[in-house]
Design an enzyme around this catalytic site. Structure first.
Site: not given
Ligand code: SAH
Length: 379
Positions: A184, A128, A135, A237-238, A132, A357, A108, A121
């Site tokens: 990523e 992925c 996500c 992305s912390l 995470c 996401c 997407e 975006c």
């Protein structure tokens, strides 16, 4: 609100060899392709102009090329965009496209308009591998990396839809690109780098490196290279201030812990007060949203030209987290702002079209699985 899906994959008439797409080739590759059909390499520059500056959708429109050459090109090549299996527009103006590639995989991309600009975006992978925990894309198995043509194709498609050809100099609706869709980007560096070079090329799409942001969960060994090669802006992305918590919510942290990640950020080529690194921080209720964690974040970011994007968690069915309360978000932001940080709270956009996401693709996968079940049951 739905807008009609468009685009087709190039299908060669029976008996003819499939035509290659010229979209997503580097200048050198483009020259080599047309040399293969007997055209001198300098024609590649004209073609580049037609494809990436004028946005031509077929060779017939390229009126500065001879009719014979246009016909020759049309016999061997295409400049068709990726097909879209779904395309939606939100009431707030956000638009989302689900692209369907030749092998049936989908990814997407989302356009988020603002008053005098807008960001696209883009996705860098189908699915992925990072998992995470907050996500949704992380719950889907990685299918594959996207190719440079598939990444550039997302930009071409959005430009078509926004009517921004020839590449406008000012007042663009598509002024910025963020690699914050699925995947990523630093795990697919070569394809992303190739796509970024095409997108930045001044004689084409011409979106400058200052307006391109690559977002990473922290693939430390690739960060410097990305800065040196491409000079794009970096977002990290912390999401947590201790390794203990980050190990859990961003498992890549076990490989590249916070101290190593921040050291790579301190060394990021080209960052400065004018070109800050963005730290993304998803606010998860009772998990990472206390004022003490905000204060710890300030300590961690000392010496880095940084900006913090506070992202209210966008929940999805079965997610193990909830979004922080508005009070907790305001308090967190307040601690950072008082310490002199730019720390905007991101308003969720395109909620009516599920812009969180990975959601659109998941909806499509679910629909497909449901159809398969129905078909299996009625077989
Ligand atoms: N792999 C890259 C780019 C993709 S994720 C990276 O990790 O940076 C881009 C951003 O999407 C992440 O920073 C995260 O903040 C955001 N994101 C993912 N899922 C989200 C959710 N459910 N709610 C809010 N933001 C989310």
């Amino acid at each position: 609100m739905s807008i009609p899906a468009s685009g087709t994959t190039a299908t060669a008439p029976a008996g003819e060899a499939a035509r290659h797409s010229l979209i997503g080739l580097s200048r050198e590759e483009l020259a080599a392709e047309i040399e293969g059909v007997g055209a001198p390499p300098f024609r590649a520059r004209q073609l580049w102009h037609w494809i990436y500056h004028r946005g031509a959708k077929d060779f017939a429109a390229m009126t500065s090329l001879s009719k014979e050459f246009r016909e020759e090109l049309a016999q061997h090549f295409t400049i068709e965009r990726p097909a879209t299996s779904r395309s939606q527009a939100s009431l707030d103006g956000t638009r989302k496209w689900l692209l369907k590639f030749a092998d049936g995989n989908e990814a997407e991309c989302v356009h988020i308009p603002e008053e005098d600009r807008g960001a696209l975006c883009v996705s860098s992978q189908v699915g992925c591998t990072l998992t995470c925990k907050f996500c949704h894309t992380g719950t889907q198995p990685l299918v594959r990396n996207l190719t440079a043509p598939e990444i550039v194709g997302q930009v071409m498609l959005a430009r078509d839809a926004l009517g921004e050809w020839p590449s406008p100099k000012e007042g663009r609706l598509l002024s910025n690109i963020v690699f914050m869709g699925m995947g990523e980007p630093l795990f697919n560096y070569d394809n992303v780098a190739k796509a970024v070079r095409i997108i930045m090329d001044n004689e084409g799409i011409a979106i400058s490196r200052r307006r391109i942001t690559l977002s990473t969960a922290g693939v430390v060994p690739m960060i410097r290279r990305c800065g040196e090669d491409l000079g794009v802006k970096l977002a990290v992305s912390l999401h947590a201030v201790t390794d203990e918590l980050r190990d859990e919510i961003v498992p890549l942290n076990k490989k590249y812990p916070i101290a190593e990640l921040l050291a790579a950020c301190r060394d990021y080529p080209g960052s400065s007060q004018a070109r800050r690194i963005t730290f993304e921080y998803v606010l998860l209720k009772g998990v990472n949203d206390s004022p003490a964690e905000a204060r710890q974040l300030i300590k961690l970011l000392a010496g880095i030209p940084a900006k913090v994007n506070l992202i209210p968690f966008n929940p999805w069915p079965g997610a193990p987290y909830e979004c922080s309360t508005p009070e907790a978000i305001a308090a967190f932001s307040d601690v950072l702002t008082k310490a002199g940080f730019i720390a905007p709270v991101r308003t969720p956009r395109g909620q009516d079209i599920m812009a969180a996401c990975g959601q659109l693709r998941t909806e499509s996968l679910k629909a497909r699985r449901a159809r398969t079940k129905i078909e299996a049951a009625s077989a």
